[in-house]
Design a protein around this motif. Structure first.
Motif, PDB file in Angstrom:
ATOM      1  N   TYR A 156       0.869  -1.240   0.036  1.00 54.24           N
ATOM      2  CA  TYR A 156      -0.096  -0.075  -0.036  1.00 54.24           C
ATOM      3  C   TYR A 156       1.073   1.250  -0.068  1.00 54.24           C
ATOM      4  N   GLU A 157       1.861   1.133  -0.728  1.00 50.38           N
ATOM      5  CA  GLU A 157       2.789   2.377  -0.757  1.00 50.38           C
ATOM      6  C   GLU A 157       1.886   3.513  -1.747  1.00 50.38           C
ATOM      7  N   SER A 158       1.226   3.245  -2.417  1.00 47.46           N
ATOM      8  CA  SER A 158       0.549   4.097  -3.431  1.00 47.46           C
ATOM      9  C   SER A 158      -0.813   4.024  -3.413  1.00 47.46           C
ATOM     10  N   PRO A 159      -1.721   4.875  -3.907  1.00 49.95           N
ATOM     11  CA  PRO A 159      -3.296   4.721  -3.858  1.00 49.95           C
ATOM     12  C   PRO A 159      -3.611   3.342  -4.498  1.00 49.95           C
ATOM     13  N   GLU A 160      -2.923   2.777  -5.437  1.00 49.55           N
ATOM     14  CA  GLU A 160      -3.210   1.688  -6.116  1.00 49.55           C
ATOM     15  C   GLU A 160      -2.693   0.354  -5.402  1.00 49.55           C
ATOM     16  N   GLU A 161      -3.590  -0.423  -4.903  1.00 43.59           N
ATOM     17  CA  GLU A 161      -3.128  -1.484  -4.069  1.00 43.59           C
ATOM     18  C   GLU A 161      -2.158  -2.495  -5.096  1.00 43.59           C
ATOM     19  N   GLY A 162      -1.061  -2.869  -4.564  1.00 43.99           N
ATOM     20  CA  GLY A 162      -0.077  -3.594  -5.085  1.00 43.99           C
ATOM     21  C   GLY A 162       1.150  -2.976  -6.108  1.00 43.99           C
ATOM     22  N   VAL A 163       0.914  -1.646  -6.338  1.00 41.42           N
ATOM     23  CA  VAL A 163       1.974  -0.896  -6.886  1.00 41.42           C
ATOM     24  C   VAL A 163       3.226  -0.623  -5.736  1.00 41.42           C
ATOM     25  N   LEU A 164       4.206  -1.246  -5.938  1.00 48.44           N
ATOM     26  CA  LEU A 164       5.420  -0.933  -5.147  1.00 48.44           C
ATOM     27  C   LEU A 164       6.395   0.103  -5.705  1.00 48.44           C
ATOM     28  N   SER A 165       7.043   0.607  -4.738  1.00 50.04           N
ATOM     29  CA  SER A 165       8.172   1.677  -5.115  1.00 50.04           C
ATOM     30  C   SER A 165       9.165   0.865  -5.586  1.00 50.04           C
ATOM     31  N   ASP A 166      10.094   1.797  -6.418  1.00 50.79           N
ATOM     32  CA  ASP A 166      11.406   0.998  -6.825  1.00 50.79           C
ATOM     33  C   ASP A 166      12.283   0.578  -5.751  1.00 50.79           C
ATOM     34  N   LYS A 167      12.173   1.321  -4.622  1.00 52.59           N
ATOM     35  CA  LYS A 167      13.047   1.173  -3.298  1.00 52.59           C
ATOM     36  C   LYS A 167      12.598  -0.089  -2.745  1.00 52.59           C
ATOM     37  N   GLN A 168      11.474  -0.468  -2.549  1.00 48.98           N
ATOM     38  CA  GLN A 168      10.950  -1.753  -2.022  1.00 48.98           C
ATOM     39  C   GLN A 168      11.144  -2.865  -2.889  1.00 48.98           C
ATOM     40  N   VAL A 169      11.088  -2.683  -4.273  1.00 50.73           N
ATOM     41  CA  VAL A 169      11.367  -3.729  -5.263  1.00 50.73           C
ATOM     42  C   VAL A 169      12.938  -3.837  -5.307  1.00 50.73           C
TER      43      VAL A 169
END
Length: 235
Positions: A156-169
């Motif tokens: 839940y890093e973004s308003p769209e569930e499942g979209v991950l930041s480059d940092k987390q990836v």
């Protein structure tokens, strides 16, 4: 997403613990606060852990307290969760404070170390997210229990569930690429990932996830389910 009770308590006695031979808790996080209540004191080649399901603050009175008592009777080495620990979804700091105080009051009776992971209710806006970081330091992380790698995700890093930041990836890529392919991996995320692999970030991690002896644990759907997906068990 308002279950009226804790829906799932799972004891994995020896099942996953047997996959670990070193039996030590190892992490690379830096304080001053950590996303667990205390470090597991594990020695030997086996361990047991319990998983609790979503709470979202809407559980029936007495249920969480009863489950904590039962977990104490089982005396696992540690306890995992699948997110949604409080009702969240508020912009009122007083309401947020009351929700967390209520959760921590019940959790304080737990005798085993507890590991935190965010669900959508817990980090639904910037105020709630900042409070999470203030209390626990990390919204995603990893650790080893013996030879088993545990990955704890924030979807839940973004308003769209499942979209991950480059940092987390990039973080999970580096952790997985350094992991011995012969050793187990346990992945925890609040939403089931099988419907989200087309999203940015998760589409990059999916191939890596299934290169290992991986077991997945989710919440969010508020029911018990075991299924095979891409040849791996998902709970």
């Amino acid at each position: 997403m308002r279950p009226t009770a804790i829906l799932f308590v799972c004891l994995l006695a020896g099942l996953l613990g047997a996959m670990s031979s070193a039996g030590q808790f190892v992490h690379q996080l830096n304080g001053p606060v950590y996303p667990w209540t205390s470090e597991p004191n594990v020695s030997g080649d086996k361990y047991r852990f319990v998983i609790i399901s979503d709470l979202t603050g809407g559980e029936k009175p007495g249920v969480f307290e009863s489950v904590v008592e039962k977990i104490n009777q089982l005396a696992p080495d540690f306890v995992m969760c699948v997110g949604d620990l409080v009702d969240g979804y508020t912009l009122d700091p007083a309401v947020m404070k009351e929700q967390w105080e209520n959760f921590h009051h019940h959790l304080s009776k737990l005798k085993s170390p507890f590991f935190y992971m965010p669900g959508n209710h817990d980090v639904a806006n910037s105020m709630l997210f900042n409070e999470w970081i203030r209390q626990y330091g990390y919204d995603y992380y990893s650790f080893y229990m013996g030879k088993t790698l545990f990955l704890i995700m924030n979807c839940y890093e973004s308003p769209e569930e499942g979209v991950l930041s480059d940092k987390q990836v990039n973080y999970f890529k580096s952790v997985l690429q350094a992991h011995n392919p012969a050793d187990p991996v346990c992945i925890f995320s609040h939403p089931p990932l099988w419907d989200l692999y087309h999203k940015k970030g998760l589409n990059e991690l999916k191939p890596l996830f299934y290169q290992y002896h991986t077991t997945f644990f989710f919440g969010d759907d508020h029911r018990y389910l075991k299924k095979e997906f891409n040849g791996r068990p998902h709970y």
